[in-house]
Design an enzyme around this catalytic site. Structure first.
Site, short mmCIF file in Angstrom:
data_model
loop_
_atom_site.label_atom_id
_atom_site.label_comp_id
_atom_site.label_asym_id
_atom_site.label_seq_id
_atom_site.Cartn_x
_atom_site.Cartn_y
_atom_site.Cartn_z
N GLY A 15 0.82 -1.20 0.00
CA GLY A 15 0.00 0.00 0.00
C GLY A 15 0.86 1.25 0.00
O GLY A 15 2.05 1.23 -0.31
N PHE A 16 0.26 2.37 0.39
CA PHE A 16 0.97 3.65 0.36
C PHE A 16 2.21 3.62 1.25
O PHE A 16 3.30 4.04 0.83
CB PHE A 16 0.04 4.78 0.81
CG PHE A 16 -1.02 5.11 -0.20
CD1 PHE A 16 -0.73 5.86 -1.32
CD2 PHE A 16 -2.32 4.67 -0.02
CE1 PHE A 16 -1.70 6.18 -2.25
CE2 PHE A 16 -3.31 4.99 -0.94
CZ PHE A 16 -3.00 5.75 -2.06
N GLU A 173 -19.15 10.12 0.20
CA GLU A 173 -18.84 10.08 -1.23
C GLU A 173 -19.68 9.03 -1.95
O GLU A 173 -20.15 9.27 -3.07
CB GLU A 173 -17.35 9.85 -1.40
CG GLU A 173 -16.52 11.07 -0.98
CD GLU A 173 -15.06 10.78 -0.75
OE1 GLU A 173 -14.29 11.76 -0.59
OE2 GLU A 173 -14.67 9.60 -0.72
#
Length: 427
Positions: A15-16, A173
């Site tokens: 991941g990041f 969202e």
């Protein structure tokens, strides 16, 4: 070859945080192995757009091997970690293999948390992976298809009701985009139903949505959702999820599509190490992000509970994970080069952003707060900037401009099996 040339750093999770650590170590004299159960790195902040037919999955994910291919000292392995042999200094895989390490970085991410109600998961899928996104996209689009066949008004209303549980950025969202999908994108595509009659309900147990933002920005976001036709219910905890719908506040809401955005739990990394953990299962790390009792093991991202003082913790967001990855890489380099170790990790808050549909957003940078269309453009530019590769930046920017000007979403594809749709067609 010196001892430090042989130093093997194993990073579990692409991941990041894991990739940031790998990149910052790759320029040094280390052997690096990145281990992940999937072959791709996922840009999670835009995952909800793949789930709501705004973007194709390929526009927000990239093969980990291609991201590290220029670093000859970095190896990518596909495999699922199941534990750590701390005495033998090896990561254990589900298939019985072992990956030895000199230093270990655990960036294993998070999973869905149902607050003791794991039986809800089949009815209320969460959003963490590309598989989750395509499953949710299938549920959403199939609901309209099934409603087109449905002669019973009550069942049609249930099919056209979408309940999102949890009003953090992901929930907000999702709610805004589903409302736009129903009220704008699909309104001319069906003949037996009016998709504008779809009901989108956003449920939050707390007193307000987007609690990480200031009250005025939170209130603006709620008004923006209402203008899109989203029904916001705060202060109501869900007490039941089933195939028929959800129960909350003493009321039962029939809904065919339930989406979970209410909470996450860390991977079982703390259990592997028998390390101290918080209620979400995150390892309570030392100030240098090492695991208590193991100076050769670090935890970052959603795997780590990093204290900030005043009872606060570093949030589980991409910028924080990247900062932690860079910091840990610096600590490892300093140790191996016998240089002073960096001061304890300090998180730099670059701000919070959330979008409400395709024309409104809120941005809190601390020194300035934005809302409305200007905030939406700021949000969009920031996300395009952090995408990997010029092709993806252009593809996403063009997709957004097309959606912004026409309201049409090109990724409205139903893929995979949908048992309920097959059953309805066979009747």
């Amino acid at each position: 070859m010196t001892e430090k040339d042989d130093h093997h750093v194993v990073i579990v999770g692409g991941g990041f945080g894991g990739l940031e650590a790998a990149r910052h170590l790759a320029s040094g004299p280390f052997r690096i192995t990145v281990l992940d159960r999937r072959n791709h790195h996922l840009f999670q902040p835009l995952l909800y757009q793949a789930a709501t037919a705004s973007l194709a999955p390929s526009e927000i994910a990239w093969p980990i091997r291609s991201l590290l291919r220029r670093h000859e000292n970095a190896t990518t392995l596909l495999g699922a970690a199941s534990g750590v042999d701390t005495a033998g200094k090896a990561v254990l895989l589900e298939d019985g293999r072992r990956v030895p390490y000199d230093t270990l970085i655990l960036a294993t991410g998070a999973r869905h948390a149902y607050f003791g109600h794991d039986e809800w998961e089949p009815y209320a899928p969460g959003l963490k992976t590309l598989e989750d996104a395509t499953t949710i996209r299938r549920h959403i689009l199939s609901a309209f298809e099934r409603a087109e066949w449905q002669p019973d008004p009550a069942e049609r209303r249930r099919l056209l009701t979408f309940a999102i549980i949890g009003a953090g950025p992901t929930g907000v969202e999702l709610a805004g985009t589903i409302a736009e999908l129903a009220h704008e994108t699909l309104r001319r595509d069906f003949r037996n139903i009016d998709t504008r009659e779809a009901k989108v309900v956003l449920v939050e147990a707390g007193p307000r949505i987007l609690s990480a933002f200031t009250e005025d920005l939170s209130a603006y976001a709620e008004r923006a959702l209402s203008r899109l036709g989203v029904e916001v219910r705060t202060g109501q905890a869900v007490s039941e999820c089933s195939a028929a719908g959800i129960a909350l506040g003493g009321e039962f809401l029939p809904a065919a599509t339930i989406l979970w955005a209410a909470g996450v739990a860390a991977s079982p990394a703390a259990e592997w190490l028998k390390a101290p953990a918080d209620r979400a299962g995150r390892i309570v790390v030392e100030p240098d992000l090492s695991v208590p009792g193991f100076t050769d093991i670090f935890a970052i991202g959603d795997t780590a509970h990093v204290a900030m003082g005043e009872g606060r913790t570093v949030p589980g967001i991409a910028p924080a994970a990247k900062q932690e990855g860079r910091y840990v890489a610096g600590v490892i380099r300093a140790r191996c080069e016998r240089k002073p170790v960096p001061v304890p990790f300090a998180y730099r808050n670059d701000g919070n952003l959330a979008t409400i549909g395709k024309r409104a957003a809120i941005v809190d940078l601390g020194w300035i707060r934005l809302k409305g269309r200007l905030a939406w453009w700021t949000w969009g530019i920031a996300h395009v900037y952090f995408l990997i590769g010029l092709r993806n930046r252009l593809a996403v920017a063009l997709s957004w401009l097309w959606i912004y000007s026409t309201g049409q979403r090109s990724a409205r594809l139903i893929t995979g099996a949908d048992t309920q749709l097959r059953e309805r067609r066979s009747q």
